[in-house]
Structure formats: structure tokens, C-alpha cells
Design an enzyme around this catalytic site. Structure first.
Site, PDB file in Angstrom:
ATOM      1  N   GLY A 142      14.950 -13.147  -3.855  1.00 32.68           N
ATOM      2  CA  GLY A 142      16.082 -13.713  -3.133  1.00 32.68           C
ATOM      3  C   GLY A 142      16.976 -12.679  -2.486  1.00 32.68           C
TER       4      GLY A 142
ATOM      5  N   CYS B 260       0.826  -1.184   0.000  1.00 31.99           N
ATOM      6  CA  CYS B 260       0.000   0.000   0.000  1.00 31.99           C
ATOM      7  C   CYS B 260       0.867   1.243   0.000  1.00 31.99           C
ATOM      8  CB  CYS B 260      -0.902   0.010   1.244  1.00 31.99           C
ATOM      9  SG  CYS B 260      -1.870  -1.494   1.463  1.00 31.99           S
TER      10      CYS B 260
END
Length: 657
Positions: free
Chosen positions: A385, A2
């Protein structure tokens, strides 16, 4: 994921409708971060306004709407992020008598704050977040950011009003935000390629640092920016250096096999927590160790093929797509790859000032933006990652810095002092003996490593009226003497490069397309376990990430593990000599630089001419300047747009050119 924004007036002077309109206009600039819902909450008597843009991930119903009030009405919260262990927290709170209407983590977070207080709650949260919490009883505002700094939060003063938001776009929307460039912060962009917290490109504007809480009262707002030294005002609820020192003081005592078992269990749980969502979840897969292990652990816990995404570069040594394709096929993923050429990559460059509303010069922002856009075609959440290099000794520069530091320590101090006088300034960027001369005066491993990661070596000389501020990289001993030189370098990157470069890059490029990115390797439990391990479990026989690779071998064949590291980069030098040369020439024109009055034109022209003459490596110097110049054009247009809209509440979202 958000976006949040807000403002607090020291002397409330706007009636409720005007305050709500201004807060809403600030929030609307972040529509790209949260296209699913929008909301505002204001208290005109207190002069506080909060705004939120929602990307629905958990509880897609209106019960997840923000700003959200606590059940007792005391708190109002706007929040960006995810609390991955919200189910456990909800169970604990239910046992204490709390009742919940929906199943969003926002509602759980508010109940926890009501029960335990903000800092005690954050200490129990496993997640990524930035938040603003208004306490109606005490009339205080608290801003907070997660341990690692995965989610951003800016704050500053627009005239005498406090303004804050997930991105600078929100602050720009306030009609009184006319804060010009901070020359000192600009020197950090030249040195590092980014501006680390708490500094910001604007005067009287700051970033909240990772793991910090800033508590403000009305008197603080009235006093303005001059009353605050942000690094002192921001109080830690978690401190990476302290956590590493504690881990080093209680090291892991088992053998490598036991450590491998423990790491596998930790990573499996961290990945599993981040797979929880009410929307499709996928993964960025490059084929390297870090993204491969995340993908493998996702597929091991999924009943369906995991959606994986990778970008390939036609005719480039940066192309990792074949590696990713091979890993995806072995694991049984539903793989999507997109091959791009130089034209596709260059098309992203004009968009960078819109994505990064603070100048940012890590050129891998371009391929990262491309893979985020690709992933958004199939999923709303993507795991990455990020973090493996900083936790498991993954960078070759660590090895070079250790080598140079050992060499320098063997040189008598008088000779080192003599060599240091021959330091070559910016010329040391090209390598050779000039590098050793530049490092000869090093006080500790921190100084050697700072030289290794610097782009400009004397950035203050290139910026008019500037003095370079100190950062974590300025410390000769980042760990204050604890641990090893290797630990010190990894800590410096974890606290600075990771949040302010890598995580910033992923946040802005993913949020630009409404995609949430999650990084399971940066679960705080994984980090603290990694810090407890000896270097031999991370670097062995000339190979980095030893323990991570041992875990990966459980899921893929050895030939998919034992591969040389490839950076996720971009051929900036080729671009600047080719398709981007005219663009760069215009931005670096000496007359233009002199008229703008930010840079010393001669300092910029020297590397530009050396680069055009064929000297290597100068493109890293130049990209920092070019990214500032492109950003500056966008910022000036943004100011003009706000003025043209007539101030508060007169227009929609602001998107700088």
C-alpha cells in the site's frame, strides 16, 4: 524482479574472457535479487560488460533470459522490474509488424525501443524498472529509472572504469572500487535517515534519480566522475514537479462522489495490472487504509482467496495484526500472520548491513524485513500500500507544519528574526518552544517542513570536513509558488522520502529474500489524478485520506475504515536501552570514533549520554549514527574480501558481514 550490473572501460584492456568473468562476478553479488537465472554479455573491443540475475515472474522459460538482444542486434538490454502494460504495448507493436518469440515484457521493451527510441518508450510504460541499454551502433550506454523510483540504480567510477548496478554490492566487487565515504552525503543520512538521490555514501558514486535517463559516450567515461554533475547529466523523461504543476493547472472539476468513482476505477485497474504474473501473488496487509484498499481490490478481481500476510508484535503498541486479521476475514482472504517478539526483531539487526549496502536508518526496516520473509514462504510477488500518505495527505506532520507556518506568518518579521537567534540546534528535537524558535527564520513552507522531518538539525557539525548538500527539502517553495503549502509538502515527500526511504526499504528487504513487491497506489495515473484534487478531498474535518477512505467503504464496514493511523515502526528506544545497549556502546565508543576519523566524537556522545539519562527522542539521532557504524564495518570487510579474492573473476558473490 532482478538485479543488473555492468562496467565500461575507457581504454579497453581486458580480453573477452577476463571481461566476462569480471562482469559475471559483479552480477553474482546480486544472486539474492534473481536466483532463477544468470547471464552475461560482453564486447571486449568496446570494453563493455553487462550482467543479469533473474527472478522469473513473466515467461518462466529461457526465452526471458537476459542480457537480451533486440531482433536487429542493435541493442543489448539488462533490466530489473516489470512493465505492467506490456500486453497493450505488444499489441501495438505487433500491428506495426514486430514478431515475438516468447511472452516476456523484456522482449516487448526491446521491440518498443527499436521502434520508438528509449525515452518515447519509457513515456508509454506503466511499470517499475531500472535498466542499462547498450547501443552497438552508436556505442552509447543509457541508464534509466522508473517515474517514481521503485527500482534502484547506482553508478560510479572504479578507478577510471564506469561501474553500475542495482545495489552497491555489485560496484564493490570491482577490484578498483575503493571509493571512500563521502562526508557530505553522510550529513544527509544524519538529517533524513537515508541518503537521497543523486547522492551516495561513496565518493565518485551516484544514484540515478527517478524518471531520469543518463546517456553516456566513450568520451564521458574517459573524463571520469569529475566531469559530471549528476543532477544535470540525468535527463528527465517524467518530472514529478512538472506533472503536479500541470495537474494543478487543470484541476478535477467534479464533486466528491465523481472523484470517488474515478479513483475507484483507477485503483481497480492499477491493482489488476499488478496481479498479472506466472507465479503466486499475494499482498502485505497491515489493516490500515492503504493496504486494506489494495487487498480489497485484489480480492474483488480474484476468483480465489488472496494470500495476505501480516506481522504482529507481542506486547507492543505497534501491533496491527488484529486489524489485518479482521479485514482479511471480512474480504475472504487466505491470511497468514506471524507474531514476533523483541528477540525476533533484534535478530534482524545484524543482517541490515547485508540487506542495505548503503547506510539506512528507518527502523521500520526491521518489521518490513520480517513481513517480506513471511510472504516469501507463500508467494513470489506481493502488492503493498505504499504511496497513499504522500498522495492523499496522510501524515499528521503535514497538519503540524501547516499550523506552525500559519502561526509564523502572523508574527512580525523583526520578532521572527529575534526568535530565530534563539534556535536551539539539536535540542529542538525534544520539542516545545525550541521547535518554534528553530522554525522562526523559515522562508516558506519548505523550511518549516524540513525542520519537521529532520533528525539532526546541524548534521555537518557532527561529521568531520563536511558541508551539507542541498536537496528537494532545501527549497523554501518546493512547487515554485504553484499550488498550496499542503501540495508542496506532499511533493517534497513524493520526490525524496518516498523513493529513497520507503521504496528503498521495501526493495532491499523484499529482494533480500527473492520477493517482488509492487505498489499499485503509485501508478502514475493515480498520482496525477491525486494531484488534480483539492485538499478538501484529502483532508476533511480533521481526518486524512478522505477520498481513499470513501473508496474503501465500498468494500469493508465503516468501523474498519475509521481507525487512527498507526505507524509501521519499531521500538528503537527500548532496544537501545535494553538488548542493543552493549552493541551501541561499542559502536559509539569515543576512542573508536576518534580513531575512525569520520564523526566528531563530542557531537555523538552528547545525544548518547542524554538518551541514557532518560531524555526522550534522542534514539532517532542515534540510530542514524549506529546504522552508519554498522554499515562501515561491513564495507571494510567487503573491501578486504575483494582484495583476498585477488580481483576480477576469482570468487563468487560478495556478502559483507
Amino acid at each position: 524482479m532482478c538485479g543488473l550490473a555492468g562496467l565500461w572501460l575507457p581504454n579497453p584492456c581486458l580480453h573477452g574472457e577476463a571481461l566476462n568473468a569480471l562482469a559475471g562476478a559483479m552480477g553474482a553479488t546480486l544472486h539474492h535479487r534473481g536466483p532463477d537465472d544468470a547471464g552475461t554479455w560482453c564486447d571486449a573491443q568496446a570494453g563493455i560488460g553487462l550482467a543479469h540475475q533473474r527472478l522469473s515472474i513473466l515467461d518462466l522459460s529461457p526465452l526471458g533470459h537476459q542480457p537480451m538482444a533486440s531482433n536487429d542486434g542493435r541493442y543489448q538490454l539488462v533490466y530489473n522490474g516489470e512493465i505492467y502494460n506490456f500486453a497493450q504495448l505488444r499489441a501495438a507493436l505487433s500491428a506495426l509488424g514486430h514478431r515475438f518469440r516468447g511472452h516476456s515484457d523484456t522482449e516487448v521493451l526491446l521491440a518498443a525501443i527499436s521502434e520508438w527510441g528509449l525515452e518515447a518508450t519509457l513515456a508509454q510504460c506503466n511499470g517499475m524498472f531500472a535498466l542499462a541499454l547498450w547501443d552497438t551502433r552508436e556505442q552509447t550506454l543509457q541508464l534509466a529509472r522508473d517515474r517514481v523510483g521503485k527500482k534502484p540504480l547506482y553508478y560510479g567510477w572504479a578507478g577510471d572504469t564506469l561501474v553500475f548496478g542495482s545495489e552497491l554490492k555489485a560496484l564493490w566487487r570491482h577490484p578498483d572500487f575503493d571509493n571512500d565515504v563521502a562526508p557530505d552525503a553522510l550529513t544527509l543520512l544524519l538529517r533524513l535517515g537515508y541518503i537521497p538521490a543523486p547522492y551516495c555514501i561513496h565518493r565518485d558514486t551516484f544514484k540515478l534519480m527517478p524518471g531520469r535517463v543518463l546517456r553516456l559516450q566513450a568520451a564521458d567515461i574517459a573524463a571520469g566522475a569529475a566531469a559530471h554533475r549528476p543532477e544535470q547529466a540525468q535527463r528527465p523523461f517524467w518530472d514529478a514537479r512538472q506533472a503536479m504543476q500541470e495537474a494543478l493547472a487543470a484541476p478535477f472539476t467534479g464533486d466528491a462522489a465523481a472523484a470517488e468513482e474515478r479513483l475507484d476505477a483507477l485503483l481497480r485497474d492499477a491493482v489488476g495490472l499488478r496481479m498479472v504474473a506466472d507465479v503466486p501473488v499475494g499482498v502485505f496487509l497491515s489493516g490500515g487504509t492503504d493496504s486494506s484498499i489494495v487487498t480489497a481490490l485484489m480480492q474483488a478481481q480474484s476468483a480465489r482467496p488472496v494470500r495476505s500476510f501480516s506481522i504482529g508484535f507481542s506486547g507492543s503498541h505497534h501491533d496491527e495484526a488484529p486489524l489485518a486479521r479482521e479485514v482479511a476475514a471480512h474480504l475472504g482472504c487466505e491470511h497468514t500472520e506471524l507474531y514476533v517478539d523483541g528477540r525476533d526483531a533484534l535478530a534482524v539487526v545484524p543482517e541490515l548491513p547485508r540487506m542495505f549496502d548503503e547506510p539506512f536508518a528507518d527502523a521500520s526496516q526491521v518489521p518490513t524485513a520480517l513481513v517480506a520473509k513471511l510472504a516469501r514462504t507463500g508467494v513470489t510477488v506481493a502488492l503493498s500500500g505504499d504511496g497513499g500518505d504522500e498522495l492523499f495527505f496522510g501524515y499528521s506532520r503535514y497538519v503540524r507544519a501547516l499550523r506552525n507556518w500559519q502561526m509564523l506568518r502572523a508574527v512580525p518579521a523583526p520578532l521572527r528574526a529575534l526568535l530565530a537567534r534563539r534556535a536551539g540546534g539539536e535540542g529542538s528535537r525534544t520539542g516545545g518552544l525550541a521547535v518554534l524558535f528553530n522554525e522562526a527564520g523559515a522562508r516558506g513552507i519548505g523550511d518549516v517542513y524540513r525542520n519537521r522531518i529532520s533528525r539532526w538539525r546541524r548534521p555537518a557539525a557532527a561529521v568531520r570536513g563536511a558541508h551539507e548538500p542541498e536537496t528537494f527539502y532545501s527549497l523554501a517553495q518546493p512547487l515554485h509558488g504553484a499550488g498550496t503549502p499542503a501540495d508542496a509538502m506532499m511533493l517534497a515527500d513524493f520526490t525524496t522520502y518516498l523513493p529513497d526511504d520507503l521504496l528503498c526499504k521495501v526493495d532491499r528487504t523484499s529482494m533480500a529474500v527473492g520477493l517482488e513487491a509492487r505498489a499499485p497506489l503509485l501508478d502514475w495515473r493515480v498520482a496525477e489524478f491525486a494531484w488534480s484534487l483539492p485538499l478538501a478531498f484529502k483532508y476533511r474535518e480533521g481526518h486524512s485520506k478522505y477520498l481513499l477512505k470513501q473508496v474503501l467503504r465500498r468494500y469493508v464496514p465503516d468501523h474498519m475504515v475509521d481507525r487512527p493511523k498507526r505507524g509501521f515502526g519499531a521500538p528503537v528506544g527500548d532496544w537501545l536501552r535494553g538488548d542493543l545497549r552493549a552493541w551501541a556502546q561499542a559502536l559509539l565508543d569515543p576512542a573508536r570514533l576518534a580513531a575512525e576519523g569520520v564523526f566528531v566524537p563530542e557531537s555523538i556522545q552528547a545525544p548518547w549520554q542524554a538518551f541514557l539519562g532518560g531524555q526522550r527522542k534522542w534514539h532517532t539521532h542515534l540510530w542514524t549514527v549506529l546504522m552508519f557504524q554498522a554499515w562501515q564495518e561491513g564495507w571494510r570487510q567487503a573491501r578486504a574480501d575483494v582484495a583476498g579474492q585477488g580481483g576480477a573473476g576469482q570468487g563468487g558473490a560478495l556478502h559483507p558481514a
